[in-house]
Design a protein around this motif. Sequence first.
Motif, PDB file in Angstrom:
ATOM      1  N   LEU A 132      -6.209 -35.815  45.203  1.00  0.00           N
ATOM      2  CA  LEU A 132      -5.991 -36.918  44.288  1.00  0.00           C
ATOM      3  C   LEU A 132      -5.045 -37.907  44.973  1.00  0.00           C
ATOM      4  CD1 LEU A 132      -7.354 -35.228  42.085  1.00  0.00           C
ATOM      5  CD2 LEU A 132      -5.470 -35.833  40.555  1.00  0.00           C
ATOM      6  N   PRO A 133      -5.275 -39.190  44.816  1.00  0.00           N
ATOM      7  CA  PRO A 133      -4.359 -40.157  45.435  1.00  0.00           C
ATOM      8  C   PRO A 133      -2.958 -40.028  44.855  1.00  0.00           C
ATOM      9  CG  PRO A 133      -5.892 -41.263  43.960  1.00  0.00           C
ATOM     10  CD  PRO A 133      -6.372 -39.847  44.092  1.00  0.00           C
ATOM     11  N   LEU A 134      -1.971 -40.147  45.722  1.00  0.00           N
ATOM     12  CA  LEU A 134      -0.573 -39.950  45.338  1.00  0.00           C
ATOM     13  C   LEU A 134       0.247 -41.182  45.672  1.00  0.00           C
ATOM     14  CD1 LEU A 134       1.977 -38.242  44.611  1.00  0.00           C
ATOM     15  CD2 LEU A 134       1.885 -37.340  46.949  1.00  0.00           C
ATOM     16  N   VAL A 135       1.008 -41.662  44.696  1.00  0.00           N
ATOM     17  CA  VAL A 135       2.001 -42.717  44.913  1.00  0.00           C
ATOM     18  C   VAL A 135       3.364 -42.046  44.917  1.00  0.00           C
ATOM     19  CG1 VAL A 135       2.973 -44.885  44.076  1.00  0.00           C
ATOM     20  CG2 VAL A 135       0.542 -44.389  43.712  1.00  0.00           C
ATOM     21  N   ALA A 136       4.063 -42.080  46.050  1.00  0.00           N
ATOM     22  CA  ALA A 136       5.339 -41.395  46.198  1.00  0.00           C
ATOM     23  C   ALA A 136       6.489 -42.392  46.139  1.00  0.00           C
ATOM     24  CB  ALA A 136       5.374 -40.638  47.519  1.00  0.00           C
ATOM     25  N   ILE A 137       7.458 -42.107  45.247  1.00  0.00           N
ATOM     26  CA  ILE A 137       8.585 -43.016  45.025  1.00  0.00           C
ATOM     27  C   ILE A 137       9.885 -42.231  45.169  1.00  0.00           C
ATOM     28  CG2 ILE A 137       9.593 -44.720  43.457  1.00  0.00           C
ATOM     29  CD1 ILE A 137       6.871 -44.635  41.937  1.00  0.00           C
ATOM     30  N   PRO A 138      10.556 -42.315  46.314  1.00  0.00           N
ATOM     31  CA  PRO A 138      11.790 -41.548  46.508  1.00  0.00           C
ATOM     32  C   PRO A 138      12.972 -42.167  45.767  1.00  0.00           C
ATOM     33  CG  PRO A 138      11.381 -42.926  48.416  1.00  0.00           C
ATOM     34  CD  PRO A 138      10.187 -43.093  47.513  1.00  0.00           C
ATOM     35  N   THR A 139      13.831 -41.296  45.248  1.00  0.00           N
ATOM     36  CA  THR A 139      15.058 -41.751  44.590  1.00  0.00           C
ATOM     37  C   THR A 139      16.287 -41.307  45.369  1.00  0.00           C
ATOM     38  OG1 THR A 139      15.075 -39.786  43.179  1.00  0.00           O
ATOM     39  CG2 THR A 139      13.975 -41.754  42.324  1.00  0.00           C
ATOM     40  N   THR A 140      16.070 -40.746  46.555  1.00  0.00           N
ATOM     41  CA  THR A 140      17.151 -40.441  47.489  1.00  0.00           C
ATOM     42  C   THR A 140      16.773 -41.037  48.839  1.00  0.00           C
ATOM     43  OG1 THR A 140      16.183 -38.337  48.230  1.00  0.00           O
ATOM     44  CG2 THR A 140      17.667 -38.252  46.332  1.00  0.00           C
ATOM     45  N   ALA A 141      17.773 -41.241  49.677  1.00  0.00           N
ATOM     46  CA  ALA A 141      17.517 -41.750  51.028  1.00  0.00           C
ATOM     47  C   ALA A 141      17.746 -40.601  51.999  1.00  0.00           C
ATOM     48  CB  ALA A 141      18.417 -42.936  51.346  1.00  0.00           C
ATOM     49  N   GLY A 142      16.700 -39.816  52.217  1.00  0.00           N
ATOM     50  CA  GLY A 142      16.899 -38.680  53.086  1.00  0.00           C
ATOM     51  C   GLY A 142      15.652 -37.928  53.487  1.00  0.00           C
ATOM     52  N   THR A 143      14.897 -37.428  52.513  1.00  0.00           N
ATOM     53  CA  THR A 143      13.819 -36.509  52.870  1.00  0.00           C
ATOM     54  C   THR A 143      12.688 -37.198  53.618  1.00  0.00           C
ATOM     55  OG1 THR A 143      12.514 -36.796  50.852  1.00  0.00           O
ATOM     56  CG2 THR A 143      14.316 -35.203  50.771  1.00  0.00           C
ATOM     57  N   GLY A 144      12.426 -38.460  53.289  1.00  0.00           N
ATOM     58  CA  GLY A 144      11.310 -39.161  53.930  1.00  0.00           C
ATOM     59  C   GLY A 144       9.963 -38.621  53.540  1.00  0.00           C
ATOM     60  N   SER A 145       9.904 -37.778  52.501  1.00  0.00           N
ATOM     61  CA  SER A 145       8.635 -37.139  52.141  1.00  0.00           C
ATOM     62  C   SER A 145       7.564 -38.138  51.753  1.00  0.00           C
ATOM     63  CB  SER A 145       8.866 -36.146  50.985  1.00  0.00           C
ATOM     64  OG  SER A 145       7.702 -35.409  50.703  1.00  0.00           O
ATOM     65  N   GLU A 146       7.993 -39.324  51.305  1.00  0.00           N
ATOM     66  CA  GLU A 146       7.015 -40.347  50.936  1.00  0.00           C
ATOM     67  C   GLU A 146       6.186 -40.824  52.120  1.00  0.00           C
ATOM     68  OE1 GLU A 146      10.690 -42.610  52.248  1.00  0.00           O
ATOM     69  OE2 GLU A 146      10.268 -40.791  51.110  1.00  0.00           O
ATOM     70  N   MET A 147       6.641 -40.502  53.340  1.00  0.00           N
ATOM     71  CA  MET A 147       5.979 -40.981  54.547  1.00  0.00           C
ATOM     72  C   MET A 147       5.260 -39.887  55.331  1.00  0.00           C
ATOM     73  SD  MET A 147       6.639 -44.218  54.593  1.00  0.00           S
ATOM     74  CE  MET A 147       6.284 -44.698  56.286  1.00  0.00           C
ATOM     75  N   THR A 148       5.282 -38.654  54.833  1.00  0.00           N
ATOM     76  CA  THR A 148       4.865 -37.543  55.681  1.00  0.00           C
ATOM     77  C   THR A 148       3.611 -36.825  55.200  1.00  0.00           C
ATOM     78  OG1 THR A 148       6.054 -35.699  54.627  1.00  0.00           O
ATOM     79  CG2 THR A 148       7.337 -37.162  56.060  1.00  0.00           C
ATOM     80  N   LYS A 149       3.006 -36.109  56.146  1.00  0.00           N
ATOM     81  CA  LYS A 149       1.866 -35.242  55.850  1.00  0.00           C
ATOM     82  C   LYS A 149       2.337 -33.793  55.717  1.00  0.00           C
ATOM     83  CE  LYS A 149       0.424 -34.505  60.715  1.00  0.00           C
ATOM     84  NZ  LYS A 149       1.714 -34.783  61.299  1.00  0.00           N
ATOM     85  N   VAL A 150       3.568 -33.639  55.280  1.00  0.00           N
ATOM     86  CA  VAL A 150       4.213 -32.331  55.207  1.00  0.00           C
ATOM     87  C   VAL A 150       4.667 -32.053  53.785  1.00  0.00           C
ATOM     88  CG1 VAL A 150       6.190 -30.958  56.008  1.00  0.00           C
ATOM     89  CG2 VAL A 150       5.024 -32.507  57.595  1.00  0.00           C
ATOM     90  N   THR A 151       4.550 -30.804  53.357  1.00  0.00           N
ATOM     91  CA  THR A 151       5.193 -30.363  52.125  1.00  0.00           C
ATOM     92  C   THR A 151       5.809 -28.995  52.371  1.00  0.00           C
ATOM     93  OG1 THR A 151       4.945 -30.073  49.724  1.00  0.00           O
ATOM     94  CG2 THR A 151       3.178 -29.207  51.090  1.00  0.00           C
ATOM     95  N   VAL A 152       6.908 -28.728  51.680  1.00  0.00           N
ATOM     96  CA  VAL A 152       7.600 -27.442  51.785  1.00  0.00           C
ATOM     97  C   VAL A 152       7.761 -26.892  50.374  1.00  0.00           C
ATOM     98  CG1 VAL A 152       9.661 -26.221  52.546  1.00  0.00           C
ATOM     99  CG2 VAL A 152       8.807 -28.166  53.875  1.00  0.00           C
ATOM    100  N   ILE A 153       7.148 -25.748  50.127  1.00  0.00           N
ATOM    101  CA  ILE A 153       7.137 -25.130  48.807  1.00  0.00           C
ATOM    102  C   ILE A 153       7.636 -23.693  48.922  1.00  0.00           C
ATOM    103  CG2 ILE A 153       5.721 -24.494  46.809  1.00  0.00           C
ATOM    104  CD1 ILE A 153       5.802 -27.500  47.230  1.00  0.00           C
ATOM    105  N   ILE A 154       8.509 -23.265  48.022  1.00  0.00           N
ATOM    106  CA  ILE A 154       8.998 -21.888  48.038  1.00  0.00           C
ATOM    107  C   ILE A 154       7.946 -20.957  47.434  1.00  0.00           C
ATOM    108  CG2 ILE A 154      10.725 -20.286  47.126  1.00  0.00           C
ATOM    109  CD1 ILE A 154      12.751 -22.573  47.244  1.00  0.00           C
TER     110      ILE A 154
END
Length: 392
Positions: A132-154
């Motif tokens: 599904l298309p995803l719009v990513a909106i970060p509220t911190t300046a750090g993870t950069g997840s909005e720009m990556t092809k990576v996810t980390v899940i426990i």
Amino acid sequence: MSNIHQILMPQNILYGTNSFAGVGRQAASLGSKAMIISDPVMEQIGHVSLCRNYLERAGLSHASYTGVNTEPTDLHVQEALEICTGEACDVIVALGGGSAIDAAKAVAVLMSNGGHIREYVGNKKRFQQKPLPLVAIPTTAGTGSEMTKVTVIIDTANDVKMMLSQPELLPAAAIVDPLLTVSCPPSVTAATGVDALCHAVEAYISRRAQPVTDMMAFRAIELIAGNLLQAYRQGDDIEARSHMALAAMLAGAAFSNASVTLVHGMSRPIGALFHVPHGVSNAMLLPAVLEFTRESAAERLAAIGRHILPDGAGLSDSELADSLIAQIKRLCLDLNIPNMQIWGIDEAAFQRSLAKMAQDALDSGSPGNNPRVPTHQEIVELYRVSYAYDFS
């Protein structure tokens, strides 16, 4: 080594103050019913409500899940997935720190590919269908997840952080509005800022670095060096916040395409077993890992030092590398970064977990990108050094 490189980034990127207002237009171009995935803090301070308003103005109906209250777990993913499926949403809006965005990425790919997220770890199984298309909106300046092809899940069943990297995890759009980071308390600003620094430094020294990621990483380091302390000390400084938001975005793009290295490989097990926030665990490890890596990365560390250290002229590569590491240690001190002992990790439990953490770090693949590739025992020793590390 091949001289052909690839750069993957979101198709659309909006950044700058008040860019959040564009979420309705972005989401409406991708679907007709939005699933908002966020966290309780964003709900409490009104950002989720504002997001709903923006979507409604663009004519989109919506559902929401705001339960990502810690590092993202497979349970969060499952809860959000059930709502997204039941509400027949066809576009996802992730609003929050890296935890909310990472959870949203997992939901986006599982909506179209099915199964449990652990089935895709280590590319044992590939995503065959478009997410599904995803719009990513970060509220911190750090993870950069909005720009990556990576996810980390426990993985809650196995107490391990699952790191997945596939192109299908890349958001369709990123909206980076520095005004959303003003609500970050100083401790979060510090941890996420050092996380961005880790992304940039690791991308620059990575064995998989390439010319374009070098430029992004270098600029990110420069911005962080000049603005993180100010954003930490004066959270309403919009200029510093804007520079940090841009730095985090650039660092995210850099590491997504060049990979992180040993810091992140060792950081994930600390988060999984002892529930230390990701940015904090990275910061706890960064100086010790750079000291371990120094001899194999002196030229690259010196290049960074030559650019950002005011007294670097005339120093050798070795001296510059040492000066850079000393500067990073001072930064951690100024940001009140704790070591693991001060954080409160039980030493006996930590010692019992060393072998598992070292193996989990190696299994993630990230240490293999480090200029100096560690053995299992060297990682164990680095954990021991880092436990009561003295940043002074």
